[in-house]
Design a protein around this motif. Structure first.
Motif, PDB file in Angstrom:
ATOM      1  N   ILE A  57       0.854  -1.176   0.000  1.00  0.00           N
ATOM      2  CA  ILE A  57       0.000   0.000   0.000  1.00  0.00           C
ATOM      3  C   ILE A  57       0.896   1.234   0.000  1.00  0.00           C
ATOM      4  O   ILE A  57       1.793   1.357   0.843  1.00  0.00           O
ATOM      5  CB  ILE A  57      -0.917   0.025   1.237  1.00  0.00           C
ATOM      6  N   ALA A  58       0.663   2.132  -0.933  1.00  0.00           N
ATOM      7  CA  ALA A  58       1.459   3.361  -1.030  1.00  0.00           C
ATOM      8  C   ALA A  58       0.837   4.445  -0.155  1.00  0.00           C
ATOM      9  O   ALA A  58      -0.360   4.721  -0.258  1.00  0.00           O
ATOM     10  CB  ALA A  58       1.524   3.831  -2.484  1.00  0.00           C
ATOM     11  N   VAL A  59       1.648   5.045   0.702  1.00  0.00           N
ATOM     12  CA  VAL A  59       1.198   6.133   1.570  1.00  0.00           C
ATOM     13  C   VAL A  59       2.273   7.209   1.605  1.00  0.00           C
ATOM     14  O   VAL A  59       3.441   6.952   1.306  1.00  0.00           O
ATOM     15  CB  VAL A  59       0.906   5.645   3.014  1.00  0.00           C
ATOM     16  N   LEU A  60       1.880   8.415   1.972  1.00  0.00           N
ATOM     17  CA  LEU A  60       2.861   9.484   2.122  1.00  0.00           C
ATOM     18  C   LEU A  60       3.787   9.178   3.296  1.00  0.00           C
ATOM     19  O   LEU A  60       3.351   8.670   4.332  1.00  0.00           O
ATOM     20  CB  LEU A  60       2.172  10.818   2.352  1.00  0.00           C
ATOM     21  N   ALA A  61       5.047   9.531   3.138  1.00  0.00           N
ATOM     22  CA  ALA A  61       6.034   9.244   4.171  1.00  0.00           C
ATOM     23  C   ALA A  61       5.697   9.908   5.491  1.00  0.00           C
ATOM     24  O   ALA A  61       6.025   9.383   6.561  1.00  0.00           O
ATOM     25  CB  ALA A  61       7.417   9.692   3.686  1.00  0.00           C
ATOM     26  N   THR A  62       5.035  11.056   5.435  1.00  0.00           N
ATOM     27  CA  THR A  62       4.756  11.825   6.655  1.00  0.00           C
ATOM     28  C   THR A  62       3.325  11.666   7.147  1.00  0.00           C
ATOM     29  O   THR A  62       2.889  12.418   8.010  1.00  0.00           O
ATOM     30  CB  THR A  62       5.023  13.320   6.393  1.00  0.00           C
ATOM     31  N   SER A  63       2.590  10.692   6.622  1.00  0.00           N
ATOM     32  CA  SER A  63       1.155  10.632   6.893  1.00  0.00           C
ATOM     33  C   SER A  63       0.821   9.852   8.158  1.00  0.00           C
ATOM     34  O   SER A  63       1.571   8.989   8.618  1.00  0.00           O
ATOM     35  CB  SER A  63       0.426  10.001   5.707  1.00  0.00           C
ATOM     36  N   TRP A  64      -0.370  10.139   8.690  1.00  0.00           N
ATOM     37  CA  TRP A  64      -0.901   9.378   9.817  1.00  0.00           C
ATOM     38  C   TRP A  64      -1.222   7.950   9.373  1.00  0.00           C
ATOM     39  O   TRP A  64      -1.100   6.999  10.152  1.00  0.00           O
ATOM     40  CB  TRP A  64      -2.145  10.071  10.360  1.00  0.00           C
ATOM     41  N   ALA A  65      -1.610   7.777   8.104  1.00  0.00           N
ATOM     42  CA  ALA A  65      -1.873   6.435   7.588  1.00  0.00           C
ATOM     43  C   ALA A  65      -0.632   5.561   7.707  1.00  0.00           C
ATOM     44  O   ALA A  65      -0.732   4.369   8.042  1.00  0.00           O
ATOM     45  CB  ALA A  65      -2.330   6.523   6.132  1.00  0.00           C
ATOM     46  N   ARG A  66       0.515   6.125   7.442  1.00  0.00           N
ATOM     47  CA  ARG A  66       1.750   5.346   7.583  1.00  0.00           C
ATOM     48  C   ARG A  66       1.903   4.843   9.012  1.00  0.00           C
ATOM     49  O   ARG A  66       2.229   3.676   9.244  1.00  0.00           O
ATOM     50  CB  ARG A  66       2.959   6.195   7.199  1.00  0.00           C
ATOM     51  N   HIS A  67       1.690   5.716   9.981  1.00  0.00           N
ATOM     52  CA  HIS A  67       1.854   5.354  11.383  1.00  0.00           C
ATOM     53  C   HIS A  67       0.891   4.231  11.775  1.00  0.00           C
ATOM     54  O   HIS A  67       1.293   3.223  12.380  1.00  0.00           O
ATOM     55  CB  HIS A  67       1.620   6.581  12.259  1.00  0.00           C
ATOM     56  N   VAL A  68      -0.379   4.393  11.405  1.00  0.00           N
ATOM     57  CA  VAL A  68      -1.403   3.427  11.818  1.00  0.00           C
ATOM     58  C   VAL A  68      -1.208   2.083  11.119  1.00  0.00           C
ATOM     59  O   VAL A  68      -1.235   1.018  11.751  1.00  0.00           O
ATOM     60  CB  VAL A  68      -2.811   3.988  11.518  1.00  0.00           C
ATOM     61  N   LEU A  69      -0.993   2.108   9.803  1.00  0.00           N
ATOM     62  CA  LEU A  69      -0.893   0.862   9.057  1.00  0.00           C
ATOM     63  C   LEU A  69       0.416   0.128   9.347  1.00  0.00           C
ATOM     64  O   LEU A  69       0.450  -1.111   9.370  1.00  0.00           O
ATOM     65  CB  LEU A  69      -1.030   1.139   7.561  1.00  0.00           C
ATOM     66  N   ASN A  70       1.470   0.870   9.580  1.00  0.00           N
ATOM     67  CA  ASN A  70       2.729   0.232   9.942  1.00  0.00           C
ATOM     68  C   ASN A  70       2.598  -0.489  11.284  1.00  0.00           C
ATOM     69  O   ASN A  70       3.072  -1.625  11.454  1.00  0.00           O
ATOM     70  CB  ASN A  70       3.839   1.271  10.011  1.00  0.00           C
ATOM     71  N   ALA A  71       1.926   0.158  12.244  1.00  0.00           N
ATOM     72  CA  ALA A  71       1.710  -0.467  13.556  1.00  0.00           C
ATOM     73  C   ALA A  71       0.843  -1.711  13.441  1.00  0.00           C
ATOM     74  O   ALA A  71       0.983  -2.648  14.252  1.00  0.00           O
ATOM     75  CB  ALA A  71       1.064   0.536  14.511  1.00  0.00           C
ATOM     76  N   ALA A  72      -0.040  -1.745  12.428  1.00  0.00           N
ATOM     77  CA  ALA A  72      -0.919  -2.901  12.235  1.00  0.00           C
ATOM     78  C   ALA A  72      -0.267  -3.990  11.390  1.00  0.00           C
ATOM     79  O   ALA A  72      -0.896  -5.029  11.135  1.00  0.00           O
ATOM     80  CB  ALA A  72      -2.226  -2.455  11.582  1.00  0.00           C
ATOM     81  N   GLY A  73       0.970  -3.766  10.953  1.00  0.00           N
ATOM     82  CA  GLY A  73       1.710  -4.792  10.236  1.00  0.00           C
ATOM     83  C   GLY A  73       1.461  -4.873   8.746  1.00  0.00           C
ATOM     84  O   GLY A  73       1.825  -5.862   8.102  1.00  0.00           O
TER      85      GLY A  73
END
Length: 261
Positions: A130-146
């Motif tokens: 999944i492509a997300v912006l490097a500085t986005s909240w989506a990155r933080h949430v989805l990375n934490a969810a694996g």
């Protein structure tokens, strides 16, 4: 703020700005906008973008002239004397300047290649990227969810390019970014999958920011924004640029000088 609609956030200590009586006496409202950020602002394009049209409409209702301070990026706002910042994310606990009531909602969407099979849930991408912006909240949430992410992207257009070329299995962008891309390139092999429910934390409401101002200024701008939401003026401005306007959850006047959450 992880947006290519480029809200100007984190203004820090402003140089100077004026309360309502000084704005009215000077017969001008100084608005900070980025110089190359369509569909929201542009120093070259005609018409100049959503934020310029909004600023002009507010200035007209105040009975003053809209003047614009052109910025290369949001970081320069603290070096200006502008009165109004047209877009600041209205997030709990993030209130660096006085905020108006929210005047629009920004929703994130899942973008797929046009020929991608239907998707029922985001978990289907645990074996893709999944492509997300490097500085986005989506990155933080989805990375934490694996989730497997690609985070090398600095703009939403880069994400949309990667999805269109098949380099990423999906992308998460604000809806206006997708709509603006499709307005410029109606044949782009992209689609939004509304069936997949994203984390509601990816969405937020947007206010205007007022710098070194007083309660009377905040109250007057709130009144104008409320009127413009209710009478459809803001929706019509968005429509000029092919964007579907999404109103805020609540249009109400908060206590003067406070942020509406």
């Amino acid at each position: 703020m992880a947006l290519s609609l480029s809200a100007l956030v984190g203004a820090g200590a402003p140089a100077s700005a004026r309360p309502l009586d000084e704005i009215l006496d000077a017969k001008s409202l100084n608005i900070c906008v980025q110089e190359d950020n369509l569909p929201f602002s542009s120093a070259q394009a005609k018409p100049g973008g959503v934020f310029l049209d909004l600023g002009a409409a507010i200035a007209e209702r105040l009975g003053v002239e809209a003047k614009y301070t052109w910025l290369f990026s949001a970081e320069y706002v603290r070096k200006t004397d502008c009165d109004l910042i047209p877009a600041v994310a209205n997030l709990p606990g993030d209130d660096p300047i006085r905020l108006t009531i929210p005047y629009m909602a920004v929703r994130s969407v899942l973008v797929l290649a046009k020929d991608h099979p239907p998707v029922k849930e985001l978990d289907e991408f645990r074996t893709g990227h999944i492509a997300v912006l490097a500085t986005s909240w989506a990155r933080h949430v989805l990375n934490a969810a694996g989730f497997p992410l690609w985070v090398r992207f600095l703009t939403n257009d880069e994400i949309l390019d990667a999805v269109a070329k098949g380099e990423a299995d999906a992308g998460i962008v604000p809806l206006p970014a997708y709509q603006w891309r499709m307005r410029r390139d109606a044949g782009a092999p992209l689609r939004v999958d509304e069936a997949v429910k994203l984390d509601p934390g990816f969405n937020f409401q947007v206010s205007m920011g007022l710098r070194r101002t007083n309660a009377a200024t905040v109250a007057r701008i709130n009144e104008i924004l409320g009127q413009m939401v209710e009478d459809g003026s803001i929706e019509r401005i968005f429509a000029r640029y092919g964007l579907a306007y999404e109103p805020p959850a609540i249009v109400a006047n908060p206590e003067p000088g406070t942020a509406a959450k």
